[in-house]
Design an enzyme around this catalytic site. Structure first.
Site, PDB file in Angstrom:
ATOM      1  N   GLU A  62       0.843  -1.250  -0.003  1.00  0.00           N
ATOM      2  CA  GLU A  62      -0.058  -0.039   0.002  1.00  0.00           C
ATOM      3  C   GLU A  62       0.602   1.281  -0.116  1.00  0.00           C
ATOM      4  O   GLU A  62       0.497   2.107  -0.653  1.00  0.00           O
ATOM      5  CB  GLU A  62      -0.924  -0.049   1.109  1.00  0.00           C
ATOM      6  CG  GLU A  62      -1.712   1.253   1.308  1.00  0.00           C
ATOM      7  CD  GLU A  62      -2.910   1.116   2.273  1.00  0.00           C
ATOM      8  OE1 GLU A  62      -2.728   0.585   3.080  1.00  0.00           O
ATOM      9  OE2 GLU A  62      -3.664   2.361   2.267  1.00  0.00           O
ATOM     10  N   ASP A  78      -1.064  -5.175   2.903  1.00  0.00           N
ATOM     11  CA  ASP A  78      -1.552  -3.877   3.590  1.00  0.00           C
ATOM     12  C   ASP A  78      -0.945  -3.807   5.084  1.00  0.00           C
ATOM     13  O   ASP A  78      -1.188  -4.960   5.897  1.00  0.00           O
ATOM     14  CB  ASP A  78      -3.042  -4.275   3.749  1.00  0.00           C
ATOM     15  CG  ASP A  78      -3.523  -2.667   4.101  1.00  0.00           C
ATOM     16  OD1 ASP A  78      -2.827  -2.017   4.756  1.00  0.00           O
ATOM     17  OD2 ASP A  78      -4.815  -2.490   3.897  1.00  0.00           O
ATOM     18  N   ILE A  80      -1.110  -2.247   7.601  1.00  0.00           N
ATOM     19  CA  ILE A  80      -2.005  -1.753   8.610  1.00  0.00           C
ATOM     20  C   ILE A  80      -3.336  -1.755   7.957  1.00  0.00           C
ATOM     21  O   ILE A  80      -3.610  -0.750   7.353  1.00  0.00           O
ATOM     22  CB  ILE A  80      -2.041  -0.571   9.524  1.00  0.00           C
ATOM     23  CG1 ILE A  80      -0.587  -0.851  10.443  1.00  0.00           C
ATOM     24  CG2 ILE A  80      -2.894  -0.562  10.610  1.00  0.00           C
ATOM     25  CD1 ILE A  80      -0.254   0.305  11.093  1.00  0.00           C
ATOM     26  N   ASP A  81      -4.180  -2.677   8.207  1.00  0.00           N
ATOM     27  CA  ASP A  81      -5.678  -2.332   7.559  1.00  0.00           C
ATOM     28  C   ASP A  81      -6.670  -2.127   8.912  1.00  0.00           C
ATOM     29  O   ASP A  81      -6.466  -2.941   9.812  1.00  0.00           O
ATOM     30  CB  ASP A  81      -6.202  -3.694   6.714  1.00  0.00           C
ATOM     31  CG  ASP A  81      -7.515  -3.621   6.125  1.00  0.00           C
ATOM     32  OD1 ASP A  81      -7.524  -2.385   5.430  1.00  0.00           O
ATOM     33  OD2 ASP A  81      -8.449  -3.983   6.536  1.00  0.00           O
ATOM     34  N   THR A  83      -6.328   1.311   9.563  1.00  0.00           N
ATOM     35  CA  THR A  83      -5.601   2.418  10.238  1.00  0.00           C
ATOM     36  C   THR A  83      -6.201   3.540  11.167  1.00  0.00           C
ATOM     37  O   THR A  83      -5.778   3.990  12.087  1.00  0.00           O
ATOM     38  CB  THR A  83      -4.584   3.048   9.131  1.00  0.00           C
ATOM     39  OG1 THR A  83      -3.830   2.079   8.459  1.00  0.00           O
ATOM     40  CG2 THR A  83      -3.913   4.286   9.470  1.00  0.00           C
ATOM     41  N   ASP A 209      -6.394  -4.295   0.355  1.00  0.00           N
ATOM     42  CA  ASP A 209      -7.402  -4.304   1.424  1.00  0.00           C
ATOM     43  C   ASP A 209      -8.044  -6.136   1.400  1.00  0.00           C
ATOM     44  O   ASP A 209      -8.476  -6.512   2.409  1.00  0.00           O
ATOM     45  CB  ASP A 209      -8.518  -3.639   1.114  1.00  0.00           C
ATOM     46  CG  ASP A 209      -8.094  -2.214   1.175  1.00  0.00           C
ATOM     47  OD1 ASP A 209      -7.367  -1.754   2.120  1.00  0.00           O
ATOM     48  OD2 ASP A 209      -8.587  -1.379   0.097  1.00  0.00           O
TER      49      ASP A 209
HETATM   50  C1  IPD Z   1      -9.218   0.891   4.838  1.00  0.00           C
HETATM   51  C2  IPD Z   1     -10.357  -0.135   5.865  1.00  0.00           C
HETATM   52  C3  IPD Z   1     -11.779   0.205   5.819  1.00  0.00           C
HETATM   53  C4  IPD Z   1     -12.347   0.426   4.440  1.00  0.00           C
HETATM   54  C5  IPD Z   1     -11.464   1.487   3.534  1.00  0.00           C
HETATM   55  C6  IPD Z   1      -9.895   0.978   3.575  1.00  0.00           C
HETATM   56  P1  IPD Z   1      -6.789   1.203   5.406  1.00  0.00           P
HETATM   57  O1  IPD Z   1      -8.138   0.265   4.640  1.00  0.00           O
HETATM   58  O2  IPD Z   1     -10.078  -1.537   5.165  1.00  0.00           O
HETATM   59  O3  IPD Z   1     -12.304  -0.596   6.412  1.00  0.00           O
HETATM   60  O4  IPD Z   1     -13.475   0.978   4.675  1.00  0.00           O
HETATM   61  O5  IPD Z   1     -12.195   1.503   2.400  1.00  0.00           O
HETATM   62  O6  IPD Z   1      -9.347   1.615   2.477  1.00  0.00           O
HETATM   63  O7  IPD Z   1      -6.699   2.491   4.776  1.00  0.00           O
HETATM   64  O8  IPD Z   1      -7.000   1.137   6.880  1.00  0.00           O
HETATM   65  O9  IPD Z   1      -5.748   0.365   5.166  1.00  0.00           O
HETATM   66 CA    CA Z   2      -6.585  -1.125   3.978  1.00  0.00          CA
HETATM   67 CA    CA Z   3      -3.519   0.336   5.242  1.00  0.00          CA
END
Ligand code: IPD
Ligand code: CA
Ligand code: CA
Length: 255
Positions: A62, A78, A80-81, A83, A209
């Site tokens: 990412e 990813d 940190i998913d 964040t 994601d």
């Molecule tokens: C996000 C998370 C979130 C989703 C967003 C993503 P991130 O990823 O998965 O649940 O609703 O669309 O972009 O930015 O925390 O890696």
């Molecule tokens: Ca993510």
């Molecule tokens: Ca992320």
């Protein structure tokens, strides 16, 4: 490969955990899309290890410039998913790593070090949470289905996307059990895989994601598609719809 990946991801989990309980400098990539030094730190740690140990694979991640990296034998990361959860100490946050061989799904690993939950799957071998086999729920009544979704970062800047979110909520909220928005797409897919949710949908997600979660859900018996019910294609589709299989047609048609 899977066992070594897990060892490395668990090490990276220590960095996430340290960051979760520390003060973080937050930078904004866009109006609602934030990043911390821990996203970058975990990504660099994983990338270095993966490139050193899995020499037949490239890494798509990412926080990196992926413009010259071709999707083929790829590890999609990813760091940190969730964040926003990480920054606000909501414990629904994870590291997500999906491995693709010749563009085909191979291994998926999602690790939430705060709750110490490790989801893993290899194609053809089932899906596991902390070593125990997991499976989707067998609920087939849409009215009893717990559905999860997410809101795209573009909801702050693109009126069409915001309207689409609202319309879809209005379409399904009266017809299902309830809707959740916990803030990590990777974990949302795992929650369908473990039978907590019956279904999940979201727009504007990126490959990192969902790269791991879709493999885990597939191996737990779930179904993943585009908004029209056709096969979901990583890097291509705007919408993902993922369910236990039994309520898939109802979710697609109600959306
Ligand atoms: C996000 C998370 C979130 C989703 C967003 C993503 P991130 O990823 O998965 O649940 O609703 O669309 O972009 O930015 O925390 O890696
Ligand atoms: Ca993510
Ligand atoms: Ca992320």
């Amino acid at each position: 490969m899977k066992n070594r990946l897990i060892e490395i991801i668990k090490e990276a989990g220590e960095i996430l955990k340290e960051g979760y309980y520390s003060n973080k400098d937050v930078t904004f990539k866009a109006k609602k899309d934030l990043v911390t030094k821990y996203d970058v730190g975990i990504e660099n740690f994983l990338k270095n290890k993966f490139l050193e140990e899995f020499i037949d694979y490239n890494v798509i991640a990412e926080e990196s410039d992926n413009s010259n990296i071709e999707f083929n034998n790829s590890i999609i990361v990813d760091p940190i998913d969730g964040t926003t959860n990480f920054v606000n100490q909501v414990p629904h946050t994870c590291i997500s790593v999906g491995v693709y061989k010749d563009k085909k799904p191979y291994i998926g690993i999602v690790y939430n070090p705060i709750l110490d939950e490790l989801y893993e799957a290899e194609i053809g071998k089932g899906a596991f949470l902390n070593g125990e086999k997991i499976q989707v729920s067998n609920e087939n009544d849409f009215q009893k289905a717990l559905i999860s979704t997410g809101f795209p970062y573009t909801s702050g800047t693109c009126e069409d996307d915001l309207n689409d979110v609202m319309i879809k909520l209005k379409n399904i909220l009266p017809k299902c059990q309830d809707i959740r928005r916990l803030g990590s797409a990777a974990l949302d897919l795992c929650y369908v895989a473990r039978g907590t949710y019956e279904g999940y949908y979201e727009m504007n997600l990126k490959a990192w994601d969902v790269s791991a979660g879709i493999i885990i859900l597939h191996e737990a018996g779930g179904k993943i598609s585009n908004l029209d019910g056709s096969k979901y294609k990583l890097f291509e589709h705007k919408y993902i719809v993922a369910t236990n299989g039994y309520i898939h047609d109802s979710l697609v048609s109600n959306l």
